[in-house]
Design a protein around this motif. Sequence first.
Motif, PDB file in Angstrom:
ATOM      1  N   UNK A  57     -42.363 -19.183 -41.617  1.00 24.61           N
ATOM      2  CA  UNK A  57     -41.044 -19.253 -43.053  1.00 24.61           C
ATOM      3  C   UNK A  57     -39.316 -19.395 -41.817  1.00 24.61           C
ATOM      4  N   UNK A  58     -39.188 -20.213 -42.705  1.00 23.44           N
ATOM      5  CA  UNK A  58     -37.220 -20.355 -41.915  1.00 23.44           C
ATOM      6  C   UNK A  58     -36.741 -18.826 -42.108  1.00 23.44           C
ATOM      7  N   UNK A  59     -36.834 -18.538 -42.871  1.00 18.20           N
ATOM      8  CA  UNK A  59     -35.710 -17.222 -43.078  1.00 18.20           C
ATOM      9  C   UNK A  59     -36.376 -16.352 -42.212  1.00 18.20           C
ATOM     10  N   UNK A  60     -36.600 -16.102 -41.190  1.00 18.50           N
ATOM     11  CA  UNK A  60     -37.501 -15.221 -40.265  1.00 18.50           C
ATOM     12  C   UNK A  60     -36.642 -13.620 -40.533  1.00 18.50           C
ATOM     13  N   UNK A  61     -36.582 -12.934 -40.359  1.00 18.00           N
ATOM     14  CA  UNK A  61     -35.976 -11.177 -39.211  1.00 18.00           C
ATOM     15  C   UNK A  61     -36.033 -11.471 -38.328  1.00 18.00           C
ATOM     16  N   UNK A  62     -34.499 -10.618 -37.964  1.00 17.73           N
ATOM     17  CA  UNK A  62     -34.549 -10.782 -36.766  1.00 17.73           C
ATOM     18  C   UNK A  62     -35.659 -10.400 -35.659  1.00 17.73           C
ATOM     19  N   UNK A  63     -36.045  -9.269 -35.761  1.00 16.31           N
ATOM     20  CA  UNK A  63     -37.387  -8.148 -35.681  1.00 16.31           C
ATOM     21  C   UNK A  63     -38.241  -9.692 -34.544  1.00 16.31           C
ATOM     22  N   UNK A  64     -38.994 -10.274 -36.037  1.00 20.23           N
ATOM     23  CA  UNK A  64     -39.482 -11.275 -36.157  1.00 20.23           C
ATOM     24  C   UNK A  64     -39.438 -12.600 -34.763  1.00 20.23           C
ATOM     25  N   UNK A  65     -37.614 -12.798 -34.538  1.00 19.83           N
ATOM     26  CA  UNK A  65     -37.161 -13.958 -34.509  1.00 19.83           C
ATOM     27  C   UNK A  65     -37.672 -13.501 -32.581  1.00 19.83           C
ATOM     28  N   UNK A  66     -37.041 -12.312 -32.465  1.00 17.13           N
ATOM     29  CA  UNK A  66     -37.317 -11.745 -30.886  1.00 17.13           C
ATOM     30  C   UNK A  66     -38.517 -11.595 -30.631  1.00 17.13           C
ATOM     31  N   UNK A  67     -39.071 -11.378 -31.158  1.00 15.85           N
ATOM     32  CA  UNK A  67     -40.803 -10.667 -30.668  1.00 15.85           C
ATOM     33  C   UNK A  67     -41.633 -12.380 -30.890  1.00 15.85           C
TER      34      UNK A  67
END
Length: 164
Positions: A57-67
């Motif tokens: 998804x192009x709209x991932x959450x901050x935790x997903x992007x961090x991981x």
Amino acid sequence: MAHSVSPLAPRMVPHLPAIDGVALAIAETGIRYKNRPDVLLATLAPGTTVAGCFTLSKSRSAPVDWCAQSLKGGVARAVVINAGNANAFTGKAGVATVTAVAKATAQQLKCKPAEIFQASTGVIGEPLNPAPIVGALPGLFAAAKADCWADAARAIMTTDTFAK
């Protein structure tokens, strides 16, 4: 007919044994609900390797992007999960929260922030204040033990009617 517990809930949950190198602790921080655990800390032994699979998804959450970014390092020392606020669609505030929690957790473990993985579940679009999670860390580290999987499952509930 409404059910207080989903009819899909298992009748019995097996006891999960301790796993060498993993310690768990939960805390009540009031992120969304009062008087129920909403933060889980899982500490991992030094040298623990990590792998992951992430949404495209192009709209991932901050935790997903961090991981996803942290996964490049290949090692993990802890996982911090909060319930009640998904820290999704929160922009720079969400990134700041993930960074603050990672830095505070890494400081306790004397490791790199990129070795701290995070997940959040709950309401979307509301900024997540890192202070309750960061403030709970000393107690979480003091309480961590190897054999509390049922408590861990309850700590990551949102609107679930039974533990995950």
